[in-house]
Write a protein that holds these residues in place. Structure first.
Motif, PDB file in Angstrom:
ATOM      1  N   TYR A 169      26.575  17.205  24.866  1.00  0.00           N
ATOM      2  CA  TYR A 169      25.337  17.028  24.107  1.00  0.00           C
ATOM      3  C   TYR A 169      24.322  16.224  24.905  1.00  0.00           C
ATOM      4  CZ  TYR A 169      22.137  15.521  20.475  1.00  0.00           C
ATOM      5  OH  TYR A 169      20.999  15.278  19.742  1.00  0.00           O
ATOM      6  N   ASP A 170      24.773  15.151  25.552  1.00  0.00           N
ATOM      7  CA  ASP A 170      23.853  14.341  26.359  1.00  0.00           C
ATOM      8  C   ASP A 170      23.278  15.163  27.499  1.00  0.00           C
ATOM      9  OD1 ASP A 170      25.438  11.030  26.154  1.00  0.00           O
ATOM     10  OD2 ASP A 170      24.136  12.156  24.799  1.00  0.00           O
ATOM     11  N   HIS A 171      24.109  16.008  28.076  1.00  0.00           N
ATOM     12  CA  HIS A 171      23.596  16.822  29.171  1.00  0.00           C
ATOM     13  C   HIS A 171      22.543  17.808  28.676  1.00  0.00           C
ATOM     14  CE1 HIS A 171      23.262  18.970  32.897  1.00  0.00           C
ATOM     15  NE2 HIS A 171      23.548  20.109  32.280  1.00  0.00           N
ATOM     16  N   LEU A 172      22.727  18.315  27.483  1.00  0.00           N
ATOM     17  CA  LEU A 172      21.720  19.228  26.927  1.00  0.00           C
ATOM     18  C   LEU A 172      20.382  18.511  26.742  1.00  0.00           C
ATOM     19  CD1 LEU A 172      23.823  21.291  24.373  1.00  0.00           C
ATOM     20  CD2 LEU A 172      22.958  22.005  26.591  1.00  0.00           C
ATOM     21  N   ILE A 173      20.437  17.211  26.422  1.00  0.00           N
ATOM     22  CA  ILE A 173      19.189  16.433  26.337  1.00  0.00           C
ATOM     23  C   ILE A 173      18.501  16.418  27.699  1.00  0.00           C
ATOM     24  CG2 ILE A 173      18.240  14.119  26.005  1.00  0.00           C
ATOM     25  CD1 ILE A 173      20.345  13.640  23.893  1.00  0.00           C
ATOM     26  N   VAL A 174      19.311  16.277  28.746  1.00  0.00           N
ATOM     27  CA  VAL A 174      18.748  16.279  30.103  1.00  0.00           C
ATOM     28  C   VAL A 174      18.083  17.627  30.393  1.00  0.00           C
ATOM     29  CG1 VAL A 174      19.348  16.166  32.548  1.00  0.00           C
ATOM     30  CG2 VAL A 174      20.410  14.576  30.948  1.00  0.00           C
ATOM     31  N   VAL A 175      18.766  18.696  30.042  1.00  0.00           N
ATOM     32  CA  VAL A 175      18.220  20.036  30.302  1.00  0.00           C
ATOM     33  C   VAL A 175      16.906  20.229  29.550  1.00  0.00           C
ATOM     34  CG1 VAL A 175      18.626  22.504  30.029  1.00  0.00           C
ATOM     35  CG2 VAL A 175      20.488  21.022  30.781  1.00  0.00           C
ATOM     36  N   VAL A 176      16.899  19.834  28.292  1.00  0.00           N
ATOM     37  CA  VAL A 176      15.679  19.993  27.486  1.00  0.00           C
ATOM     38  C   VAL A 176      14.546  19.154  28.080  1.00  0.00           C
ATOM     39  CG1 VAL A 176      14.681  19.443  25.238  1.00  0.00           C
ATOM     40  CG2 VAL A 176      16.866  20.642  25.370  1.00  0.00           C
ATOM     41  N   THR A 177      14.874  17.970  28.551  1.00  0.00           N
ATOM     42  CA  THR A 177      13.843  17.107  29.152  1.00  0.00           C
ATOM     43  C   THR A 177      13.263  17.761  30.401  1.00  0.00           C
ATOM     44  OG1 THR A 177      15.014  15.154  28.359  1.00  0.00           O
ATOM     45  CG2 THR A 177      13.361  14.801  30.065  1.00  0.00           C
ATOM     46  N   ARG A 178      14.133  18.380  31.193  1.00  0.00           N
ATOM     47  CA  ARG A 178      13.637  19.054  32.401  1.00  0.00           C
ATOM     48  C   ARG A 178      12.669  20.172  32.033  1.00  0.00           C
ATOM     49  NH1 ARG A 178      19.610  19.224  35.267  1.00  0.00           N
ATOM     50  NH2 ARG A 178      19.491  17.128  36.145  1.00  0.00           N
ATOM     51  N   VAL A 179      13.041  20.937  31.049  1.00  0.00           N
ATOM     52  CA  VAL A 179      12.156  22.023  30.613  1.00  0.00           C
ATOM     53  C   VAL A 179      10.839  21.442  30.097  1.00  0.00           C
ATOM     54  CG1 VAL A 179      11.882  23.910  28.974  1.00  0.00           C
ATOM     55  CG2 VAL A 179      14.079  23.578  30.115  1.00  0.00           C
ATOM     56  N   ALA A 180      10.928  20.335  29.360  1.00  0.00           N
ATOM     57  CA  ALA A 180       9.724  19.715  28.788  1.00  0.00           C
ATOM     58  C   ALA A 180       8.805  19.175  29.881  1.00  0.00           C
ATOM     59  CB  ALA A 180      10.117  18.592  27.829  1.00  0.00           C
ATOM     60  N   VAL A 181       9.376  18.507  30.879  1.00  0.00           N
ATOM     61  CA  VAL A 181       8.549  17.950  31.962  1.00  0.00           C
ATOM     62  C   VAL A 181       7.880  19.088  32.733  1.00  0.00           C
ATOM     63  CG1 VAL A 181       8.638  16.742  34.180  1.00  0.00           C
ATOM     64  CG2 VAL A 181       9.846  15.803  32.215  1.00  0.00           C
TER      65      VAL A 181
END
Lengths: 117, 640
Positions: B388-400
């Motif tokens: 789940y934490d890694h998915l937050i990282v992925v979403v953040t990358r897409v957002a940035v």
């Protein structure tokens, strides 16, 4: 004006000589990696770039670094593929080019100054 | 006005004259007003610098408190002290204040250097060894060329594009260093400092507004999260790519970038369709700069530099080709033959030097050419999995990434409405997207496209705040840039260092692998749970690797006895592949376990049970062990 313009090539010659001394006369020196890297990544390209008097210092620096990397990468790769691997030989050749071009620039500076009306 | 003895600044900034005692009086300004002006000048120069200096000190004091072992799957940000975030806020505020009040080149450079130091230097300082498995493999390849002065193209793909590694071996030899590992540790910071110069040149070639130029450099630095700046061919060739574009735009650019009205063309139309038609008309032509001898030399230098990328990296020459072709196509570059030269160089290398690799891997290299949807899905879909934490990282990358591109589009529109025709930058920002039709590049093609387009996206994003040059800017613009920067910096930390729990390696892990490198015979087989550990940094060509988590049976591993026994059996069979186990070593490290816990579907409990089984199994014996790693051999294996 003469002094400022000559600082560049003189600096190149100083770094080239220092790098050569460290490689051949003081190979165990802790300063060797730093001086040699600065020389290799900047000086050969800068010595050539300055001959063309682009007169944009930042563009000169960028091209000098890229040209140094480019030439050394291509020559070292060619040496390896041809079975002629000799880093010291390439290094000495680069030193000669750097010092040679810097010397040409130094000798050109007084002539260009005298040519002004 | 008398010029003060205090030196004026020229680096992309205005000529700031700090008059001496009689300077202002000489032009009739009263002493009180003169004093107030001097005080204002001093404050607008020194306060932002003080903010940044405070941030730097705060960051330095916070570093010893970073506890890497406490990292979660959200990465480095989970263990950064609050002071680091405050420090970043101070530096951001300092930069925004300088940009607003006194955009002086050297001062802005200081802010940028400090933010680069914090963002890219933190891991180099707090981590005991270079991070990322690929860094260690690259060190190993350089070591190979330093020992064996011969290219064996059959080893792997790196040896078909070996230019960077050969060059590094040359440098290491003349510099007198046995291993490039120390340079590799600092490589990200050094590369990202090096990128600043050509990015500055690129933007300065088309924009006279120093606020826009420096805001671009700033945004470029704080959004470069893709971590392709480690000790690698792509970092070096990216630097060369930037320099080539800087040269082409500075000295071979043929179109003006000033607003149409300022260049004598018709004033911007109010009608939208008329504006679009006007935008598609090319800006007025300008003569290329410099003497013919300078242009010939710079073109020759550019060709040499491009030529150096060809034997070093598969993708960068194509990015240069796309950029050069785009500029020539819109007649914004006078080097009309350059795309053909690049194409010939790439074709020559591919046909004569890389043919052995391509003939054996043609399907994987060329199979996805033209398959845009496949390449996109493998780049995106292949990454959306894990904890789940890694998915937050992925979403953040897409957002940035998406956020920057949205800002860029908004900035492009704003510039367009002000009458600017930034056609060359729009083309250069779009050209890398053509690479998506080539191949998925191991699922990384979108990352590489982002990187190649980044300077131009950063320019348009900066243009949202500083669309046209003005003596003063609004508070809204500066505050907006500061707020956006703060968000992007936070996003950067999560995006770039989100995998740090798996990417960083301890000295114990390195020591375990160094032990195997020392004792293993030639041709030994390294069996490990995953690829993620500091491997192959010595005797690169002598060892083969098997990764247990990539075997078909891995995904069925759970905590049940039967599945665990089967997994242990798989490890044993993998080790028996090599000389009946005599030359096989099982290497298990902390980072491998962290990787599998983050990215694998196997439950952490099952992993722990597997490791316990391996360590207690009579089939294996431990030959080396420390806090973060152990090495085992088959008990039945005879000495090699």
């Amino acid at each position: 004006m003469i002094r400022r313009r000559a600082l560049g090539p003189i600096g190149i010659i100083v770094v080239a000589v220092a790098a050569t001394l460290l490689v051949f006369a003081a190979p165990g020196s802790t300063a060797r990696p730093y001086v040699v890297l600065v020389f290799a990544l900047v000086c050969p390209g800068m010595a050539v770039v300055r001959l063309f008097r682009i007169d944009e210092p930042l563009l000169e620096l960028a091209v000098a670094i890229a040209l140094s990397i480019g030439v050394e990468l291509l020559l070292s790769t060619a040496m390896l593929y041809l079975g002629l691997w000799s880093p010291e030989t390439l290094f000495v050749a680069l030193v000669c080019v750097a010092i040679g071009c810097a010397a040409v620039e130094v000798t050109r500076v007084p002539q260009q100054t005298e040519a002004r009306p | 006005m008398a010029r003060s003895r205090r030196q004026t600044f020229r680096l992309g900034g205005p000529r700031i004259v700090l008059p001496g005692g009689d300077g202002l009086a000489a032009v009739g300004v009263g002493p009180q007003a003169a004093g107030a002006a001097r005080l204002r000048d001093l404050l607008t120069l020194s306060v932002p610098l003080a903010l940044t200096a405070s941030g730097l000190v705060l960051w330095m004091l916070a570093l010893p408190e970073v506890d890497l072992r406490g990292m979660t799957d959200i990465g480095l940000v989970s263990v950064l002290p609050l002071q680091v975030f405050v420090a970043l806020g101070l530096v951001t505020a300092g930069f925004a204040a300088s940009l607003h009040f006194r955009p002086v080149g050297p001062v802005l450079l200081i802010h940028v250097l400090v933010i680069v130091l914090i963002l890219f230097g933190t891991t180099s300082i707090v981590e005991p060894t270079p991070h990322m498995s690929a860094t260690w493999r690259h060190v190993g390849i350089v070591d190979y060329f330093g020992r064996i002065h011969h290219v064996d193209a059959r080893i792997d793909a790196y040896f078909n594009w070996p230019g960077f590694f050969i060059f590094s071996a040359f440098l290491a030899d003349v510099a007198g260093v046995k291993s490039t590992i120390d340079f590799a540790r600092w490589a990200p910071l050094l590369y990202d400092i090096a990128f600043l110069l050509p990015v500055f040149l690129i933007v300065r070639a088309v924009a006279a507004d120093r606020r826009l130029v420096w805001a671009t450099v700033w945004l470029f630095s704080i959004t470069n999260w893709v971590a392709q700046d480690y000790f690698s061919p792509q970092a070096t060739t990216y630097l060369l790519y930037l320099v080539v574009l800087g040269v082409l735009l500075s000295r071979f650019g043929t179109r003006a970038s000033a607003p149409v009205a300022a260049t004598g063309g018709a004033a911007p139309e109010k009608n939208v369709s008329a504006r679009v038609r006007a935008a598609l008309r090319l800006p007025p032509a300008v003569a290329p700069r410099g003497t013919p001898a300078q242009r010939v030399f710079l073109m020759f230098a550019s060709i040499v530099v491009i030529g150096a990328t060809v034997p070093s990296h598969q993708l960068t020459p194509f990015a240069i080709l796309a950029a050069a072709t785009g500029l020539v196509a819109i007649r914004s570059c006078s080097a009309r033959g350059l795309p053909l030269v690049v194409l010939v160089m790439v074709a020559a290398w591919t046909i004569f030097m890389a043919v052995e690799f391509l003939s054996g891997h043609f399907a994987s290299v060329a199979g996805s050419v033209g398959k845009v949807d496949q390449n996109v899905s493998s780049s995106l879909g292949g990454r959306i999995h894990g904890s789940y934490d890694h998915l937050i990282v992925v979403v953040t990358r897409v957002a940035v990434t998406g956020g920057l591109w949205l800002l860029g589009i908004a900035g492009l529109v704003r510039r367009f409405r002000r009458g600017y025709r930034d056609l060359s930058f729009a083309v250069l920002g779009f050209a890398p997207f053509l690479l998506i039709g080539l191949q998925s590049y191991g699922g990384e093609i979108l990352l590489r496209i982002f990187l190649f387009a980044l300077p131009f996206m950063a320019f348009f994003a900066a243009a949202l705040f500083f669309a046209s040059p003005r003596p003063t800017v609004s508070w809204r613009a500066s505050l907006g840039l500061a707020v956006v920067s703060a968000l992007l910096v936070l996003g950067f930390l999560v995006s770039r260092y989100g995998n740090e729990r798996t990417d960083y390696f301890t000295k114990d892990e390195v020591a375990a692998v160094a032990y195997v490198n020392r004792v293993a015979p030639d041709g030994a087989l390294m069996v490990s749970l995953s690829r993620d550990y500091p491997r192959k940094f010595e005797r690169y060509e002598q060892f083969r690797s098997v990764f247990v988590s990539e075997l078909p049976s891995w995904s069925s591993l759970d905590g049940s006895g039967a599945r665990l026994r089967a997994a242990v059996g798989n490890v044993r069979r993998a080790m028996l592949q090599n000389r009946d186990g005599r030359g096989s070593y099982l290497v298990v490290t902390r980072s491998q376990i962290a990787y599998l816990e983050t990215f694998s579907d196997v439950q952490p409990r099952a992993l722990k049970l597997l490791i316990r089984r391996l360590q207690r199994s009579p089939q294996f014996r431990t030959v080396y062990e420390n806090r973060d790693a152990f090495v085992m051999r088959l008990r039945t294996a005879r000495p090699a």
